[in-house]
Design an enzyme around this catalytic site. Structure first.
Site, PDB file in Angstrom:
ATOM      1  N   ASN A  11      -8.628  -8.889  35.361  1.00 59.67           N
ATOM      2  CA  ASN A  11      -9.748  -8.370  36.429  1.00 59.67           C
ATOM      3  C   ASN A  11      -9.957  -9.412  37.599  1.00 59.67           C
ATOM      4  O   ASN A  11     -10.575 -10.543  37.256  1.00 59.67           O
ATOM      5  CB  ASN A  11     -10.877  -8.186  35.664  1.00 59.67           C
ATOM      6  N   TRP A  12      -9.361  -9.370  38.770  1.00 54.55           N
ATOM      7  CA  TRP A  12      -9.371 -10.265  39.612  1.00 54.55           C
ATOM      8  C   TRP A  12     -10.621 -10.410  40.337  1.00 54.55           C
ATOM      9  O   TRP A  12     -11.181 -11.073  41.378  1.00 54.55           O
ATOM     10  CB  TRP A  12      -8.379 -10.043  40.841  1.00 54.55           C
ATOM     11  N   HIS A  96     -18.419  -2.231  34.008  1.00 56.37           N
ATOM     12  CA  HIS A  96     -18.541  -3.668  34.064  1.00 56.37           C
ATOM     13  C   HIS A  96     -19.767  -4.211  34.240  1.00 56.37           C
ATOM     14  O   HIS A  96     -20.521  -3.705  34.942  1.00 56.37           O
ATOM     15  CB  HIS A  96     -17.469  -4.119  35.006  1.00 56.37           C
ATOM     16  N   GLU A 168     -17.683  -7.105  26.100  1.00 53.58           N
ATOM     17  CA  GLU A 168     -17.927  -8.074  27.049  1.00 53.58           C
ATOM     18  C   GLU A 168     -19.412  -8.739  27.054  1.00 53.58           C
ATOM     19  O   GLU A 168     -20.345  -7.996  27.842  1.00 53.58           O
ATOM     20  CB  GLU A 168     -17.645  -7.701  28.365  1.00 53.58           C
ATOM     21  N   GLY A 174     -17.626 -15.283  32.908  1.00 61.82           N
ATOM     22  CA  GLY A 174     -17.901 -16.391  33.876  1.00 61.82           C
ATOM     23  C   GLY A 174     -18.823 -17.531  33.517  1.00 61.82           C
ATOM     24  O   GLY A 174     -18.935 -18.492  34.576  1.00 61.82           O
ATOM     25  N   SER A 214     -14.965 -15.337  29.487  1.00 63.22           N
ATOM     26  CA  SER A 214     -14.615 -16.676  29.569  1.00 63.22           C
ATOM     27  C   SER A 214     -13.354 -17.001  28.568  1.00 63.22           C
ATOM     28  O   SER A 214     -13.142 -17.969  28.002  1.00 63.22           O
ATOM     29  CB  SER A 214     -15.564 -17.673  29.285  1.00 63.22           C
ATOM     30  N   GLY A 235     -10.968 -12.266  33.299  1.00 67.74           N
ATOM     31  CA  GLY A 235     -11.425 -12.711  34.568  1.00 67.74           C
ATOM     32  C   GLY A 235     -10.863 -13.728  35.405  1.00 67.74           C
ATOM     33  O   GLY A 235      -9.588 -14.089  35.676  1.00 67.74           O
ATOM     34  N   GLY A 236     -11.729 -14.938  35.244  1.00 70.94           N
ATOM     35  CA  GLY A 236     -11.294 -16.172  36.199  1.00 70.94           C
ATOM     36  C   GLY A 236      -9.595 -16.768  35.644  1.00 70.94           C
ATOM     37  O   GLY A 236      -8.803 -17.012  36.573  1.00 70.94           O
TER      38      GLY A 236
HETATM   39  P1  PGA Z   1     -14.185 -14.290  32.858  1.00 73.53           P
HETATM   40  O1  PGA Z   1     -14.495 -12.607  33.469  1.00 73.53           O
HETATM   41  O2  PGA Z   1     -13.073 -14.094  32.083  1.00 73.53           O
HETATM   42  O3  PGA Z   1     -14.139 -14.938  34.167  1.00 73.53           O
HETATM   43  O4  PGA Z   1     -15.423 -14.479  31.911  1.00 73.53           O
HETATM   44  C1  PGA Z   1     -14.515 -11.447  32.284  1.00 73.53           C
HETATM   45  C2  PGA Z   1     -14.685 -10.186  32.927  1.00 73.53           C
HETATM   46  O5  PGA Z   1     -15.617 -10.030  33.699  1.00 73.53           O
HETATM   47  O6  PGA Z   1     -14.050  -9.150  32.665  1.00 73.53           O
END
Ligand code: PGA
Length: 265
Positions: A11-12, A96, A168, A174, A214, A235-236
């Site tokens: 997920n960018w 999300h 999540e 994040g 994360s 995400g990141g």
């Molecule tokens: P993250 O994001 O890996 O940066 O914590 C995950 C997400 O929001 O799907």
């Protein structure tokens, strides 16, 4: 899709412009080896979806939209519909926590989006998760239950087969503070038992459930080794091709490991 495939979703969010997105996909395509047991899904910004749909080889990567509006067409300035996404993406992310919390999407909106996705033959990745406060107050199970009921109301058992659930925890997204694998395992078992309650044991066993929050290349295997986890929403760590490829490689190994455990090896 059955649980024999591990799903790795990148997920960018609101990152990478058209040029960067194209370069990234070019780089990732060279790195990623196709494995029958792994499905890689990229969720870039809406702006880049169409050009990437022409660039990717769908056998290597599937595409997902991060968001869309639930009506199929009409006077909804600034919105994109699931019917317009057909033929471009195979998946859509729904509910999300950033949509729920920053853009105040309600369970009603999320339910309508799940319906719109199914109607348009796109697989919804329904995200659910508790906030830090809800967790501290011991409300995790109730929150997940409400989000599941909220998102899945009107979904038939047959339609449920199209749906992926992503657990999540909001506090883990994040933040660099990923959830402990034992806790993830316990929560996902709860999710399956809630699905069992709603749709029966076969559905509970068949539904794909991902973990997100994360996830890094170093922690990916800890989750993928859990028999209840069918993949990751990243995400990141999905924003850099080498790092994301490291996670994808672990998914391949993770699936074999899980299979070995299930097979009693
Ligand atoms: P993250 O994001 O890996 O940066 O914590 C995950 C997400 O929001 O799907």
């Amino acid at each position: 899709m059955a649980r024999d495939k591990t799903l790795i979703v990148g997920n960018w969010k609101m990152n990478l412009d058209m040029h960067e997105a194209s370069l990234y996909v070019h780089q990732l395509a060279k790195l990623v080896k196709n494995h029958r047991d792994v499905e890689v899904v990229l969720a870039p910004t809406a702006l880049t979806l169409q050009s990437l749909s022409l660039q990717v080889n769908y056998r290597q990567f599937k595409l997902a939209a991060q968001n869309f509006y639930w009506r199929d067409s009409g006077a909804y300035t600034g919105e994109i519909s699931a019917s317009q996404l057909r033929g471009i993406v195979q998946y859509v992310i729904v509910g999300h926590s950033e949509r729920r919390h920053i853009f105040h999407e309600s369970d009603k909106d999320i339910r309508a989006k799940v319906q719109a996705a199914i109607r348009n033959h796109l697989r919804p990745i329904l995200c659910i998760g508790e906030t830090a406060g809800e967790r501290a107050d011991g409300e995790t199970h109730d929150v997940l239950h409400d989000q599941l009921i909220g998102g899945l109301a009107n979904v038939t058992s047959e339609e449920l087969e199209q749906i992926v659930i992503a657990y999540e925890p909001v506090w883990a997204i994040g933040s660099g503070q990923n959830a402990h694998p034992n806790d993830v395992s316990a929560v996902i078992r709860t999710i399956r038992s809630q699905i069992k309650h709603l749709y029966g044991p076969r559905a509970a066993d068949a539904i794909q459930v991902l973990y997100g929050g994360s996830v890094k290349a170093e922690s990916a295997s800890d989750y993928l080794a859990l028999p209840d986890v069918d993949g990751l929403l990243v995400g990141g760590a999905s924003l850099e091709a080498h790092t994301f490829n490291d996670i994808i490689k672990k998914a391949h190994k993770g699936s074999s490991l899980a299979k070995n455990i299930e097979g009693g090896l």
